[in-house]
Design a protein around this motif. Structure first.
Motif, PDB file in Angstrom:
ATOM      1  N   ALA A   1      -0.015  20.411   5.452  1.00  0.00           N
ATOM      2  CA  ALA A   1      -0.430  21.401   6.450  1.00  0.00           C
ATOM      3  C   ALA A   1      -1.950  21.509   6.505  1.00  0.00           C
ATOM      4  CB  ALA A   1       0.191  22.751   6.127  1.00  0.00           C
ATOM      5  N   LEU A   2      -2.583  21.560   5.349  1.00  0.00           N
ATOM      6  CA  LEU A   2      -4.038  21.673   5.325  1.00  0.00           C
ATOM      7  C   LEU A   2      -4.706  20.403   5.857  1.00  0.00           C
ATOM      8  CD1 LEU A   2      -4.398  23.448   1.882  1.00  0.00           C
ATOM      9  CD2 LEU A   2      -5.050  24.416   4.092  1.00  0.00           C
TER      10      LEU A   2
ATOM     11  N   TYR B   1       0.856  -1.178   0.000  1.00  0.00           N
ATOM     12  CA  TYR B   1       0.000   0.000   0.000  1.00  0.00           C
ATOM     13  C   TYR B   1       0.896   1.233   0.000  1.00  0.00           C
ATOM     14  CZ  TYR B   1      -2.975  -3.711   1.858  1.00  0.00           C
ATOM     15  OH  TYR B   1      -3.624  -4.906   2.046  1.00  0.00           O
ATOM     16  N   HIS B   2       0.550   2.209  -0.826  1.00  0.00           N
ATOM     17  CA  HIS B   2       1.404   3.372  -1.009  1.00  0.00           C
ATOM     18  C   HIS B   2       0.670   4.641  -0.610  1.00  0.00           C
ATOM     19  CE1 HIS B   2       3.821   0.582  -3.369  1.00  0.00           C
ATOM     20  NE2 HIS B   2       2.766   0.339  -4.124  1.00  0.00           N
ATOM     21  N   PRO B   3       1.183   5.390   0.346  1.00  0.00           N
ATOM     22  CA  PRO B   3       0.576   6.698   0.637  1.00  0.00           C
ATOM     23  C   PRO B   3       0.823   7.653  -0.512  1.00  0.00           C
ATOM     24  CG  PRO B   3       2.619   6.443   1.861  1.00  0.00           C
ATOM     25  CD  PRO B   3       2.365   5.119   1.186  1.00  0.00           C
ATOM     26  N   LEU B   4      -0.162   8.434  -0.835  1.00  0.00           N
ATOM     27  CA  LEU B   4       0.036   9.451  -1.863  1.00  0.00           C
ATOM     28  C   LEU B   4       1.077  10.465  -1.398  1.00  0.00           C
ATOM     29  CD1 LEU B   4      -3.688  10.085  -2.834  1.00  0.00           C
ATOM     30  CD2 LEU B   4      -1.943   9.065  -4.318  1.00  0.00           C
ATOM     31  N   ARG B   5       1.914  10.881  -2.324  1.00  0.00           N
ATOM     32  CA  ARG B   5       2.860  11.949  -2.015  1.00  0.00           C
ATOM     33  C   ARG B   5       2.073  13.220  -1.714  1.00  0.00           C
ATOM     34  NH1 ARG B   5       4.672  16.134  -5.181  1.00  0.00           N
ATOM     35  NH2 ARG B   5       6.673  17.057  -4.551  1.00  0.00           N
ATOM     36  N   ARG B   6       2.497  13.951  -0.698  1.00  0.00           N
ATOM     37  CA  ARG B   6       1.817  15.199  -0.344  1.00  0.00           C
ATOM     38  C   ARG B   6       2.856  16.294  -0.139  1.00  0.00           C
ATOM     39  NH1 ARG B   6      -1.516  13.502   4.730  1.00  0.00           N
ATOM     40  NH2 ARG B   6       0.361  12.267   5.021  1.00  0.00           N
ATOM     41  N   THR B   7       2.682  17.390  -0.821  1.00  0.00           N
ATOM     42  CA  THR B   7       3.583  18.518  -0.627  1.00  0.00           C
ATOM     43  C   THR B   7       3.331  19.146   0.738  1.00  0.00           C
ATOM     44  OG1 THR B   7       2.003  20.023  -1.647  1.00  0.00           O
ATOM     45  CG2 THR B   7       3.653  19.000  -3.100  1.00  0.00           C
ATOM     46  N   LEU B   8       4.220  20.015   1.138  1.00  0.00           N
ATOM     47  CA  LEU B   8       4.090  20.657   2.450  1.00  0.00           C
ATOM     48  C   LEU B   8       2.757  21.395   2.609  1.00  0.00           C
ATOM     49  CD1 LEU B   8       5.330  21.308   5.188  1.00  0.00           C
ATOM     50  CD2 LEU B   8       6.495  23.261   4.119  1.00  0.00           C
ATOM     51  N   PRO B   9       2.300  22.181   1.613  1.00  0.00           N
ATOM     52  CA  PRO B   9       0.993  22.835   1.785  1.00  0.00           C
ATOM     53  C   PRO B   9      -0.159  21.844   1.964  1.00  0.00           C
ATOM     54  CG  PRO B   9       2.227  23.862   0.009  1.00  0.00           C
ATOM     55  CD  PRO B   9       2.985  22.626   0.381  1.00  0.00           C
ATOM     56  N   THR B  10      -0.124  20.748   1.210  1.00  0.00           N
ATOM     57  CA  THR B  10      -1.178  19.739   1.349  1.00  0.00           C
ATOM     58  C   THR B  10      -1.145  19.113   2.733  1.00  0.00           C
ATOM     59  OG1 THR B  10      -1.044  19.259  -1.021  1.00  0.00           O
ATOM     60  CG2 THR B  10      -2.165  17.634   0.361  1.00  0.00           C
TER      61      THR B  10
ATOM     62  N   MET C   1     -10.307  16.328   3.469  1.00  0.00           N
ATOM     63  CA  MET C   1      -9.270  15.493   2.879  1.00  0.00           C
ATOM     64  C   MET C   1      -8.439  16.214   1.817  1.00  0.00           C
ATOM     65  SD  MET C   1      -9.695  12.545   4.376  1.00  0.00           S
ATOM     66  CE  MET C   1      -8.746  11.473   3.329  1.00  0.00           C
ATOM     67  N   PHE C   2      -8.909  17.352   1.314  1.00  0.00           N
ATOM     68  CA  PHE C   2      -8.203  18.091   0.261  1.00  0.00           C
ATOM     69  C   PHE C   2      -7.818  17.152  -0.884  1.00  0.00           C
ATOM     70  CE2 PHE C   2      -7.884  20.805   3.936  1.00  0.00           C
ATOM     71  CZ  PHE C   2      -8.194  22.045   3.401  1.00  0.00           C
ATOM     72  N   LYS C   3      -8.835  16.520  -1.441  1.00  0.00           N
ATOM     73  CA  LYS C   3      -8.616  15.474  -2.436  1.00  0.00           C
ATOM     74  C   LYS C   3      -7.965  16.009  -3.713  1.00  0.00           C
ATOM     75  CE  LYS C   3     -12.905  14.336  -1.493  1.00  0.00           C
ATOM     76  NZ  LYS C   3     -14.250  13.683  -1.448  1.00  0.00           N
ATOM     77  N   ASP C   4      -8.418  17.167  -4.185  1.00  0.00           N
ATOM     78  CA  ASP C   4      -7.824  17.715  -5.404  1.00  0.00           C
ATOM     79  C   ASP C   4      -6.334  18.009  -5.221  1.00  0.00           C
ATOM     80  OD1 ASP C   4     -10.250  17.588  -6.676  1.00  0.00           O
ATOM     81  OD2 ASP C   4     -10.120  19.614  -7.500  1.00  0.00           O
ATOM     82  N   LEU C   5      -5.968  18.552  -4.062  1.00  0.00           N
ATOM     83  CA  LEU C   5      -4.556  18.837  -3.809  1.00  0.00           C
ATOM     84  C   LEU C   5      -3.743  17.546  -3.770  1.00  0.00           C
ATOM     85  CD1 LEU C   5      -4.635  21.669  -1.114  1.00  0.00           C
ATOM     86  CD2 LEU C   5      -4.199  21.877  -3.575  1.00  0.00           C
ATOM     87  N   ALA C   6      -4.276  16.531  -3.116  1.00  0.00           N
ATOM     88  CA  ALA C   6      -3.557  15.255  -3.041  1.00  0.00           C
ATOM     89  C   ALA C   6      -3.375  14.646  -4.421  1.00  0.00           C
ATOM     90  CB  ALA C   6      -4.307  14.289  -2.119  1.00  0.00           C
ATOM     91  N   MET C   7      -4.404  14.755  -5.268  1.00  0.00           N
ATOM     92  CA  MET C   7      -4.266  14.235  -6.628  1.00  0.00           C
ATOM     93  C   MET C   7      -3.263  15.060  -7.434  1.00  0.00           C
ATOM     94  SD  MET C   7      -8.069  12.869  -7.766  1.00  0.00           S
ATOM     95  CE  MET C   7      -9.064  14.213  -7.111  1.00  0.00           C
TER      96      MET C   7
END
Length: 379
Positions: free
Chosen positions: A79-80, A68-77, A88-94
């Motif tokens: 933080a939110l 299972y792989h966690p989605l990569r998340r940038t620092l702003p994502t 969940m900030f789905k658009d940012l995660a995608m």
């Protein structure tokens, strides 16, 4: 059973972009494909609770370990998302994972927000969608579904409505039955009843949306009535999102309301995997596609119209024609007690609408879904 299609070196991503309860609608398909030669199946997730639920499904199906792989998340994502109340900030995660996801032949999802991948720049994979529920509300039939290249549906009811609205196309959708029902049956078989005494048992499933939920008006009167009448058991298992963004202290307080004949569950594994359905006899709720999953075996239902909605000719409330509808909490217990005797009025309609909604309920829904995906990708 359809033929097993072979696709050379096929890579598919199963994307769990929302809350982990959606695993039960798609994970068994991933396991089925992963067991076939020539397939690489990667599970990507946004909610950190997802691997736990994917493991429950894997173990229930007796499948070998998978990654299972966690989605990569940038620092702003990050933080939110750290502020749980914000979502969940789905658009940012995608957006943070466009490059990785664009390397697959296909991306499978049970959440229609994944249609945003096209807008975010994912071009190569074909997008495959299977709804996490097959209810009546209009929000299950929104325009972005047409973005998907292929759609898996349980039964004819949903297919007809989506075809009529141009959300799916002839030849680009398949009817496979409900994968969640199949997974739930495996899980329920290994879980004991939460009650010491065998009594008629009611399942109360409240929705999360303020303008629809019966929770605020009905829960306290319901608990008081079941405290006074211990001839029945009650499972209180509202939509998991009702408590998801609330404090653990609050959830603990609600769990403490449980008694010998009442179980209050504000978010355990059982509240999301449908395993309460086989041990309960009467469904009580407001608006949820779960009622059709409950009615895979027709049983008495009582629906709660907490907001005095004019529902009779509204297709979003078609399921309210499958049992008595109560507007006033003072009338609830009388309706529940009368439900078994009145079930004959609704049984035939329940069976017909459940069959139209759930489609083929024979074993093998995940295999049928995997066959459909393989056939589509082999074109």
């Amino acid at each position: 059973m359809l033929a097993r299609y072979s696709v050379a070196a096929m890579r598919i991503a199963f994307l769990y972009i929302a809350e982990a309860y959606q695993c039960y609608h798609g994970a068994a398909i991933a396991l089925e494909l992963a067991a076939r030669p020539g397939w690489t199946v990667d599970n990507w997730y946004n909610d950190p609770e997802t691997p736990h639920h994917l493991e429950r499904v894997r173990i229930a199906h007796g499948a070998p370990p998978v990654a299972y792989h966690p989605l990569r998340r940038t620092l702003p994502t990050r933080a939110l998302q750290s502020v749980k109340l914000l979502g969940m900030f789905k658009d940012l995660a995608m957006r943070d994972n466009v490059a990785a996801l664009d390397g697959y032949a296909a991306v499978f999802a049970v959440e229609n927000t994944v249609a945003a991948l096209r807008r975010l720049g994912v071009r190569r994979p074909r997008l495959i969608y299977s709804p996490h529920g097959f209810g009546d509300r209009a929000r299950g039939y929104i325009p972005r579904i047409a973005t998907f290249d292929y759609v898996l549906l349980a039964g004819n009811k949903t297919a007809r409505r989506m075809l009529a609205q141009g959300l799916v196309r002839e030849g680009d959708h398949a009817l496979t039955g409900s994968v969640k029902l199949e997974t739930a049956a495996r899980l329920a078989a290994a879980i004991p009843s939460p009650f010491d005494e065998v009594r008629p048992t009611v399942l109360y499933n409240a929705h999360k949306e303020p303008r629809l939920t019966s929770w605020n008006r009905f829960i306290e009167p319901m608990l008081a009535e079941f405290a006074a009448d211990r001839s029945m058991n009650l499972v209180v298992a509202p939509h998991v999102k009702l408590f998801r963004r609330r404090s653990e202290r609050l959830r603990t307080r609600w769990r403490a309301r449980s008694t010998g004949n009442v179980l209050v569950d504000p978010g355990s594994d059982r509240s999301v995997d449908l395993s309460y359905a086989p041990i309960t006899d009467i469904y009580v709720g407001d608006v949820s596609s779960q009622v059709y999953e409950f009615l895979a075996t027709p049983r008495p239902c009582v629906f709660l119209n907490a907001h005095r909605i004019d529902w009779r000719d509204d297709p979003s409330f078609a399921h309210w024609h499958l049992g008595d509808v109560v507007d006033d909490p003072a009338d609830l217990m009388a309706a529940i007690r009368a439900a078994p005797a009145r079930h004959a009025l609704y049984r035939e309609r329940q069976a017909r609408m459940a069959a139209e909604t759930l489609g083929d309920t024979s074993p093998g829904a995940a295999a049928r879904a995997a066959d459909a995906i393989a056939s589509f990708l082999a074109r």
